[in-house]
Design a protein around this motif. Sequence first.
Motif, PDB file in Angstrom:
ATOM      1  N   ALA A  66      31.203  67.233  30.660  1.00 37.12           N
ATOM      2  CA  ALA A  66      32.184  66.161  30.465  1.00 37.12           C
ATOM      3  C   ALA A  66      32.253  65.255  31.697  1.00 37.12           C
ATOM      4  O   ALA A  66      32.330  64.025  31.563  1.00 37.12           O
ATOM      5  N   MET A  67      32.218  65.850  32.884  1.00 38.58           N
ATOM      6  CA  MET A  67      32.287  65.038  34.103  1.00 38.58           C
ATOM      7  C   MET A  67      31.019  64.207  34.287  1.00 38.58           C
ATOM      8  O   MET A  67      31.088  63.038  34.670  1.00 38.58           O
ATOM      9  N   THR A  68      29.868  64.785  33.993  1.00 37.65           N
ATOM     10  CA  THR A  68      28.620  64.041  34.097  1.00 37.65           C
ATOM     11  C   THR A  68      28.625  62.874  33.124  1.00 37.65           C
ATOM     12  O   THR A  68      28.177  61.770  33.451  1.00 37.65           O
ATOM     13  N   PHE A  69      29.132  63.096  31.923  1.00 39.51           N
ATOM     14  CA  PHE A  69      29.209  62.037  30.924  1.00 39.51           C
ATOM     15  C   PHE A  69      30.139  60.913  31.381  1.00 39.51           C
ATOM     16  O   PHE A  69      29.764  59.739  31.365  1.00 39.51           O
ATOM     17  N   ALA A  70      31.337  61.279  31.807  1.00 35.69           N
ATOM     18  CA  ALA A  70      32.328  60.264  32.188  1.00 35.69           C
ATOM     19  C   ALA A  70      31.878  59.471  33.414  1.00 35.69           C
ATOM     20  O   ALA A  70      31.947  58.236  33.436  1.00 35.69           O
ATOM     21  N   VAL A  71      31.413  60.168  34.435  1.00 34.74           N
ATOM     22  CA  VAL A  71      30.999  59.490  35.666  1.00 34.74           C
ATOM     23  C   VAL A  71      29.700  58.720  35.430  1.00 34.74           C
ATOM     24  O   VAL A  71      29.520  57.616  35.943  1.00 34.74           O
ATOM     25  N   GLY A  72      28.791  59.278  34.626  1.00 36.73           N
ATOM     26  CA  GLY A  72      27.501  58.653  34.394  1.00 36.73           C
ATOM     27  C   GLY A  72      27.588  57.336  33.654  1.00 36.73           C
ATOM     28  O   GLY A  72      26.779  56.438  33.879  1.00 36.73           O
ATOM     29  N   LEU A  73      28.563  57.206  32.765  1.00 31.90           N
ATOM     30  CA  LEU A  73      28.717  55.927  32.072  1.00 31.90           C
ATOM     31  C   LEU A  73      29.302  54.861  32.985  1.00 31.90           C
ATOM     32  O   LEU A  73      28.925  53.694  32.900  1.00 31.90           O
ATOM     33  N   ALA A  74      30.212  55.251  33.858  1.00 30.57           N
ATOM     34  CA  ALA A  74      30.845  54.281  34.751  1.00 30.57           C
ATOM     35  C   ALA A  74      29.969  53.979  35.977  1.00 30.57           C
ATOM     36  O   ALA A  74      29.769  52.816  36.327  1.00 30.57           O
ATOM     37  N   LEU A  75      29.486  55.019  36.627  1.00 34.00           N
ATOM     38  CA  LEU A  75      28.672  54.872  37.842  1.00 34.00           C
ATOM     39  C   LEU A  75      27.386  55.678  37.675  1.00 34.00           C
ATOM     40  O   LEU A  75      27.303  56.835  38.084  1.00 34.00           O
ATOM     41  N   PRO A  76      26.355  55.109  37.083  1.00 38.97           N
ATOM     42  CA  PRO A  76      25.159  55.899  36.776  1.00 38.97           C
ATOM     43  C   PRO A  76      24.468  56.498  38.001  1.00 38.97           C
ATOM     44  O   PRO A  76      23.913  57.579  37.926  1.00 38.97           O
ATOM     45  N   ARG A  77      24.508  55.824  39.137  1.00 39.78           N
ATOM     46  CA  ARG A  77      23.859  56.350  40.343  1.00 39.78           C
ATOM     47  C   ARG A  77      24.554  57.613  40.854  1.00 39.78           C
ATOM     48  O   ARG A  77      23.943  58.394  41.589  1.00 39.78           O
ATOM     49  N   ALA A  78      25.793  57.839  40.475  1.00 39.73           N
ATOM     50  CA  ALA A  78      26.522  59.012  40.954  1.00 39.73           C
ATOM     51  C   ALA A  78      26.011  60.302  40.307  1.00 39.73           C
ATOM     52  O   ALA A  78      26.232  61.390  40.855  1.00 39.73           O
ATOM     53  N   VAL A  79      25.360  60.222  39.148  1.00 44.30           N
ATOM     54  CA  VAL A  79      24.855  61.428  38.491  1.00 44.30           C
ATOM     55  C   VAL A  79      23.405  61.722  38.883  1.00 44.30           C
ATOM     56  O   VAL A  79      22.809  62.673  38.360  1.00 44.30           O
ATOM     57  N   PHE A  80      22.843  60.950  39.801  1.00 43.57           N
ATOM     58  CA  PHE A  80      21.467  61.188  40.227  1.00 43.57           C
ATOM     59  C   PHE A  80      21.258  62.580  40.817  1.00 43.57           C
ATOM     60  O   PHE A  80      20.228  63.203  40.545  1.00 43.57           O
ATOM     61  N   PRO A  81      22.187  63.125  41.623  1.00 46.73           N
ATOM     62  CA  PRO A  81      21.965  64.493  42.136  1.00 46.73           C
ATOM     63  C   PRO A  81      21.856  65.538  41.013  1.00 46.73           C
ATOM     64  O   PRO A  81      21.014  66.437  41.080  1.00 46.73           O
ATOM     65  N   VAL A  82      22.675  65.417  39.978  1.00 46.84           N
ATOM     66  CA  VAL A  82      22.595  66.356  38.851  1.00 46.84           C
ATOM     67  C   VAL A  82      21.258  66.181  38.144  1.00 46.84           C
ATOM     68  O   VAL A  82      20.579  67.161  37.797  1.00 46.84           O
ATOM     69  N   ASP A 134      19.200  52.641  35.999  1.00 44.04           N
ATOM     70  CA  ASP A 134      20.576  52.890  35.590  1.00 44.04           C
ATOM     71  C   ASP A 134      20.663  53.208  34.101  1.00 44.04           C
ATOM     72  O   ASP A 134      21.451  54.056  33.685  1.00 44.04           O
ATOM     73  N   LYS A 135      19.845  52.541  33.308  1.00 48.26           N
ATOM     74  CA  LYS A 135      19.846  52.810  31.870  1.00 48.26           C
ATOM     75  C   LYS A 135      19.420  54.252  31.582  1.00 48.26           C
ATOM     76  O   LYS A 135      20.027  54.933  30.754  1.00 48.26           O
ATOM     77  N   GLN A 136      18.395  54.727  32.275  1.00 47.73           N
ATOM     78  CA  GLN A 136      17.940  56.096  32.079  1.00 47.73           C
ATOM     79  C   GLN A 136      18.988  57.108  32.532  1.00 47.73           C
ATOM     80  O   GLN A 136      19.151  58.162  31.918  1.00 47.73           O
ATOM     81  N   LEU A 137      19.710  56.795  33.604  1.00 50.42           N
ATOM     82  CA  LEU A 137      20.767  57.700  34.062  1.00 50.42           C
ATOM     83  C   LEU A 137      21.943  57.721  33.089  1.00 50.42           C
ATOM     84  O   LEU A 137      22.568  58.765  32.893  1.00 50.42           O
ATOM     85  N   ARG A 138      22.241  56.584  32.462  1.00 53.08           N
ATOM     86  CA  ARG A 138      23.292  56.578  31.425  1.00 53.08           C
ATOM     87  C   ARG A 138      22.858  57.410  30.225  1.00 53.08           C
ATOM     88  O   ARG A 138      23.648  58.140  29.642  1.00 53.08           O
ATOM     89  N   GLN A 139      21.586  57.285  29.837  1.00 57.08           N
ATOM     90  CA  GLN A 139      21.079  58.097  28.737  1.00 57.08           C
ATOM     91  C   GLN A 139      21.147  59.585  29.094  1.00 57.08           C
ATOM     92  O   GLN A 139      21.497  60.420  28.262  1.00 57.08           O
ATOM     93  N   PHE A 140      20.822  59.908  30.330  1.00 54.40           N
ATOM     94  CA  PHE A 140      20.939  61.290  30.786  1.00 54.40           C
ATOM     95  C   PHE A 140      22.382  61.763  30.715  1.00 54.40           C
ATOM     96  O   PHE A 140      22.639  62.912  30.333  1.00 54.40           O
TER      97      PHE A 140
END
Length: 135
Positions: free
Chosen positions: A49-65, A10-16
């Motif tokens: 912007a969407m990847t940033f906003a969603v990634g900070l709140a729900l990091p697993r949601a940005v895994f497909p990107v 999750d930390k790596q996905l937030r950094q992403f």
Amino acid sequence: MIEPVWFPTDKQLRQFAVVSLFGFAMIGALAHCNFGWHNASYALWAIGAMTFAVGLALPRAVFPVYGVLMLIALPIGLVISAVLMRVLFYVVMTPLGLLFRLFRRDPLRLNKPALDSYWIARDKKVDPASYYRQA
């Protein structure tokens, strides 16, 4: 070779997510300014912007990107690194080696003459106190 992280934490996905905000913004600015692709730049800015906003709140949601970008970047990185290594070898190292052979330079002393001792005498004595003055 650096192994890609296919299952990030999750930390790596937030950094992403944070990096994607700036990355998509820069690519969008490039598309906007240099090529005049206004709609594409707006889409890139929105994705960032969407990847940033969603990634900070729900990091697993940005895994497909993250996964899609890893699939795109991995082959590019492999090809670019192979090409750069070949260019470095054939453009820098090969001419340097040919120049060394031309001028008979042997920095590793591989062609040693037959001597009793291969000791290299040095003239200058170094004061051990100078070892502490490295600046």
